[in-house]
Write a protein that holds these residues in place. Structure first.
Motif, PDB file in Angstrom:
ATOM      1  N   LYS A 121      -4.530 -21.207 -18.879  1.00 29.53           N
ATOM      2  CA  LYS A 121      -4.488 -21.505 -17.323  1.00 29.53           C
ATOM      3  C   LYS A 121      -4.571 -22.902 -16.910  1.00 29.53           C
ATOM      4  CE  LYS A 121      -7.036 -19.990 -13.073  1.00 29.53           C
ATOM      5  NZ  LYS A 121      -7.938 -19.377 -12.597  1.00 29.53           N
ATOM      6  N   ARG A 122      -5.721 -23.620 -17.463  1.00 32.54           N
ATOM      7  CA  ARG A 122      -5.656 -24.979 -17.373  1.00 32.54           C
ATOM      8  C   ARG A 122      -4.453 -25.982 -17.767  1.00 32.54           C
ATOM      9  NH1 ARG A 122      -7.479 -28.979 -14.332  1.00 32.54           N
ATOM     10  NH2 ARG A 122      -7.914 -30.909 -15.509  1.00 32.54           N
ATOM     11  N   GLN A 123      -3.534 -25.405 -18.749  1.00 33.41           N
ATOM     12  CA  GLN A 123      -2.379 -26.208 -18.777  1.00 33.41           C
ATOM     13  C   GLN A 123      -1.230 -25.786 -18.122  1.00 33.41           C
ATOM     14  OE1 GLN A 123      -1.785 -28.392 -21.621  1.00 33.41           O
ATOM     15  NE2 GLN A 123      -3.968 -28.116 -21.478  1.00 33.41           N
ATOM     16  N   ARG A 124      -1.405 -24.375 -17.307  1.00 31.05           N
ATOM     17  CA  ARG A 124      -0.446 -24.185 -16.470  1.00 31.05           C
ATOM     18  C   ARG A 124      -0.777 -24.902 -15.164  1.00 31.05           C
ATOM     19  NH1 ARG A 124      -1.508 -18.789 -18.228  1.00 31.05           N
ATOM     20  NH2 ARG A 124      -2.615 -18.501 -16.273  1.00 31.05           N
ATOM     21  N   GLU A 125      -1.983 -25.201 -14.705  1.00 30.37           N
ATOM     22  CA  GLU A 125      -2.332 -25.890 -13.542  1.00 30.37           C
ATOM     23  C   GLU A 125      -1.959 -27.238 -13.725  1.00 30.37           C
ATOM     24  OE1 GLU A 125      -6.628 -25.145 -13.203  1.00 30.37           O
ATOM     25  OE2 GLU A 125      -6.350 -23.063 -12.370  1.00 30.37           O
ATOM     26  N   LEU A 126      -2.032 -27.966 -14.727  1.00 29.63           N
ATOM     27  CA  LEU A 126      -1.893 -29.309 -15.093  1.00 29.63           C
ATOM     28  C   LEU A 126      -0.368 -29.550 -14.965  1.00 29.63           C
ATOM     29  CD1 LEU A 126      -4.046 -30.195 -17.939  1.00 29.63           C
ATOM     30  CD2 LEU A 126      -4.544 -31.055 -15.553  1.00 29.63           C
ATOM     31  N   ALA A 127       0.601 -28.730 -15.579  1.00 28.07           N
ATOM     32  CA  ALA A 127       2.015 -28.564 -15.213  1.00 28.07           C
ATOM     33  C   ALA A 127       2.430 -28.553 -13.916  1.00 28.07           C
ATOM     34  CB  ALA A 127       2.552 -27.587 -16.296  1.00 28.07           C
TER      35      ALA A 127
END
Length: 60
Positions: free
Chosen positions: A10-16
């Protein structure tokens, strides 16, 4: 078998998403700056246009 780390994904998606949004804003800012520059007249031409009389009107 290891279980998936949903918080990390989820954090990776938010950063992207955040990075993509920033890039889009940067592109818009660059396009806006170049478009405004093309609409403005150089100072020399602006002065000459002000000296001329408007077309269609007769001087009295």
């Amino acid at each position: 078998m290891a279980k998936p780390n949903y918080a990390f994904a989820k954090r990776q998606r938010e950063l992207a998403k955040k990075q993509k949004k920033e890039e889009k804003l940067k592109r818009k800012a660059e396009q806006g700056g170049s478009a405004e520059g093309g609409l403005q007249q150089p100072e020399e031409q602006a002065g000459e246009a002000a000296d001329r009389e408007p077309e269609g009107e007769q001087p009295r």
